[in-house]
Design a protein around this motif. Structure first.
Motif, PDB file in Angstrom:
ATOM      1  N   LYS A   1      40.974  43.779  35.376  1.00  0.00           N
ATOM      2  CA  LYS A   1      40.682  44.191  34.007  1.00  0.00           C
ATOM      3  C   LYS A   1      39.496  43.465  33.378  1.00  0.00           C
ATOM      4  O   LYS A   1      38.936  43.943  32.392  1.00  0.00           O
ATOM      5  CB  LYS A   1      41.917  44.027  33.125  1.00  0.00           C
ATOM      6  N   HIS A   2      39.093  42.330  33.931  1.00  0.00           N
ATOM      7  CA  HIS A   2      37.955  41.599  33.366  1.00  0.00           C
ATOM      8  C   HIS A   2      36.626  42.007  33.995  1.00  0.00           C
ATOM      9  O   HIS A   2      35.580  41.473  33.606  1.00  0.00           O
ATOM     10  CB  HIS A   2      38.159  40.092  33.549  1.00  0.00           C
ATOM     11  N   ASN A   3      36.665  42.929  34.937  1.00  0.00           N
ATOM     12  CA  ASN A   3      35.448  43.280  35.672  1.00  0.00           C
ATOM     13  C   ASN A   3      34.594  44.254  34.854  1.00  0.00           C
ATOM     14  O   ASN A   3      35.009  45.394  34.618  1.00  0.00           O
ATOM     15  CB  ASN A   3      35.811  43.906  37.022  1.00  0.00           C
TER      16      ASN A   3
ATOM     17  N   ASP B   1      34.322  41.109  44.685  1.00  0.00           N
ATOM     18  CA  ASP B   1      33.938  41.101  43.275  1.00  0.00           C
ATOM     19  C   ASP B   1      35.141  40.817  42.389  1.00  0.00           C
ATOM     20  O   ASP B   1      35.787  41.733  41.874  1.00  0.00           O
ATOM     21  CB  ASP B   1      33.308  42.466  42.927  1.00  0.00           C
ATOM     22  N   LEU B   2      35.448  39.526  42.214  1.00  0.00           N
ATOM     23  CA  LEU B   2      36.491  39.104  41.285  1.00  0.00           C
ATOM     24  C   LEU B   2      35.822  38.537  40.036  1.00  0.00           C
ATOM     25  O   LEU B   2      35.046  37.581  40.131  1.00  0.00           O
ATOM     26  CB  LEU B   2      37.392  38.034  41.901  1.00  0.00           C
ATOM     27  N   ALA B   3      36.108  39.114  38.892  1.00  0.00           N
ATOM     28  CA  ALA B   3      35.523  38.645  37.639  1.00  0.00           C
ATOM     29  C   ALA B   3      36.482  37.687  36.945  1.00  0.00           C
ATOM     30  O   ALA B   3      37.697  37.917  36.924  1.00  0.00           O
ATOM     31  CB  ALA B   3      35.192  39.830  36.734  1.00  0.00           C
ATOM     32  N   VAL B   4      35.936  36.631  36.380  1.00  0.00           N
ATOM     33  CA  VAL B   4      36.728  35.635  35.658  1.00  0.00           C
ATOM     34  C   VAL B   4      36.603  35.907  34.167  1.00  0.00           C
ATOM     35  O   VAL B   4      35.501  35.933  33.622  1.00  0.00           O
ATOM     36  CB  VAL B   4      36.249  34.206  35.984  1.00  0.00           C
TER      37      VAL B   4
ATOM     38  N   ASP C   1      45.426  36.125  36.051  1.00  0.00           N
ATOM     39  CA  ASP C   1      43.996  35.981  35.800  1.00  0.00           C
ATOM     40  C   ASP C   1      43.617  34.541  35.477  1.00  0.00           C
ATOM     41  O   ASP C   1      42.481  34.111  35.716  1.00  0.00           O
ATOM     42  CB  ASP C   1      43.513  36.935  34.703  1.00  0.00           C
ATOM     43  N   GLU C   2      44.563  33.754  34.982  1.00  0.00           N
ATOM     44  CA  GLU C   2      44.318  32.329  34.767  1.00  0.00           C
ATOM     45  C   GLU C   2      44.267  31.587  36.100  1.00  0.00           C
ATOM     46  O   GLU C   2      43.486  30.639  36.266  1.00  0.00           O
ATOM     47  CB  GLU C   2      45.403  31.748  33.862  1.00  0.00           C
ATOM     48  N   SER C   3      45.074  32.028  37.049  1.00  0.00           N
ATOM     49  CA  SER C   3      45.021  31.442  38.392  1.00  0.00           C
ATOM     50  C   SER C   3      43.670  31.724  39.044  1.00  0.00           C
ATOM     51  O   SER C   3      43.093  30.855  39.712  1.00  0.00           O
ATOM     52  CB  SER C   3      46.153  31.999  39.261  1.00  0.00           C
ATOM     53  N   VAL C   4      43.161  32.941  38.860  1.00  0.00           N
ATOM     54  CA  VAL C   4      41.831  33.269  39.371  1.00  0.00           C
ATOM     55  C   VAL C   4      40.796  32.313  38.790  1.00  0.00           C
ATOM     56  O   VAL C   4      39.929  31.787  39.498  1.00  0.00           O
ATOM     57  CB  VAL C   4      41.457  34.728  39.029  1.00  0.00           C
TER      58      VAL C   4
END
Length: 374
Positions: free
Chosen positions: A58-60, A174-177, A274-277
């Motif tokens: 969802k942050h991508n 492609d993992l967005a933080v 998403d915090e773990s990412v």
């Protein structure tokens, strides 16, 4: 090997990726985003997945939207034998998908459930990878890579990108933080560091961060639990700050690993996905078993050591920053059908010293090299 698609198709305006789960597979499939944006720079990309996987996507900013497949609702209706309500729910989901007018749908899972969702879109071009459980009847094309031909992480999804005509090198995980998850992860870590220093006044204020990912879904993929404690102690002695990461279900096991070692920070169950990412993205090293968190380390280009045995999802990471520890025993990979009667030799023979040295080696690769003196 299936050849790349030779048919001429108009450039799609709206593309849907169907990869419903699991976390690690979505991480490995994320390279489709960069490949598709390279191949079709003006197309809008959407992704459909289960609710639990949404935080990974969802942050991508390269995705227009993440569509949630309401699997839980459908299962509840089916269990309650509310067939009319289930049919209405399916029709509503179909209407939602068709309203998007997708030109191209990629089934990155190749199962009946993912093929059904691809079919519900009514898209004029539907392409599946591998296609099992009869799902080939629900798509127009099937891309079938040769097993083992590509040893690098995400090989089947990279093949799908190649099948469509994406340029070599365009498939990049492609993992967005997200900004808020990053701030929250850093805040939780800082509080945990302060607590650890209170227990050990001699502890350095800012040790390099090492994420440990010991937990996964099947016992044959686990490393010996006591080994994690011994490894954490050795990392601390090398001036590093190990942190145990996992989900809420892993809290009890994490407490056993951390028992008697106050400098080892236990964040299992304390961070959202998403915090773990975000925490992993800030790490200087990750050591883990075959689990989604380990694949995230590789995808984020964090120096990573992956411990494989009964499973071997890949033999090489996307870059030299990932090192795979895997011994090709006659019985491995056994996947879901161990033949060792619980001996799990493939994992037990990965010694603490071997894992430690691999981790220190990966950490050294990431350090900036000093300029030679004149």
């Amino acid at each position: 090997m299936t050849a790349p698609s030779k048919a001429t198709h108009p450039a799609p305006r709206r593309i849907l990726i169907v990869r419903l789960s699991a976390l690690g597979d979505i991480v490995m499939a994320s390279g489709l985003i960069t490949a598709l944006k390279t191949l079709y720079p003006h197309a809008e990309l959407s992704w459909v997945c289960e609710a639990g996987c949404v935080p990974l996507l969802k942050h991508n900013p390269r995705l227009k939207q993440v569509i949630v497949w309401p699997r839980g609702e459908w299962q509840s209706l089916l269990k309650a034998k509310r067939y009319v309500a289930l049919w209405r729910a399916i029709r509503a989901f179909r209407a939602q998908l068709r309203a998007e007018q997708f030109d191209l749908v990629l089934d990155g899972q190749g199962l009946l459930k993912s093929g059904l969702i691809a079919w519900l879109t009514g898209a004029p071009r539907r392409v599946s990878i591998i296609a099992r459980e009869g799902s080939h009847r629900l798509v127009h094309e099937v891309a079938t890579p040769t097993p083992g031909a590509d040893p690098v992480m995400g090989s089947e999804y990279r093949y799908l990108a190649h099948y469509l005509g994406a340029p070599v090198g365009s498939f990049v995980h492609d993992l967005a933080v997200g900004a808020e998850p990053q701030a929250r992860a850093r805040s939780v870590l800082q509080a945990a560091r302060l607590a650890a220093r209170a227990d050990d006044a001699n502890a350095p204020a800012a040790r390099p961060l090492v994420v440990l990912a010991p937990f996964t879904t099947r016992p044959q993929k686990h490393w010996v639990e006591s080994n994690w404690t011994e490894l954490a102690q050795a990392l601390i002695e090398h001036g590093l700050q190990p942190v145990v990461l996992g989900g809420p279900a892993d809290r009890e096991a994490a407490e056993r690993i951390c028992q008697g070692l106050p400098q080892l920070i236990n964040l299992a169950g304390q961070l959202k996905l998403d915090e773990s990412v975000a925490l992993i993205a800030d790490a200087q090293l990750l050591i883990g078993v075959d689990t989604g968190l380990t694949h995230m380390g590789s995808a984020l280009r964090v120096p990573t050591v992956a411990l494989f045995g009964s499973t071997r999802p890949y033999l090489q990471g996307p870059a030299a920053r990932t090192r795979i520890l895997y011994d090709a025993l006659p019985c491995s990979p056994c996947r879901r059908r161990p033949t060792c009667n619980g001996a799990f030799t493939c994992m037990k023979q990965l010694t603490v010293e071997r894992v430690l040295q691999a981790g220190l080696g990966q950490l050294a690769l990431s350090q900036p090299q000093a300029e030679p003196s004149a």
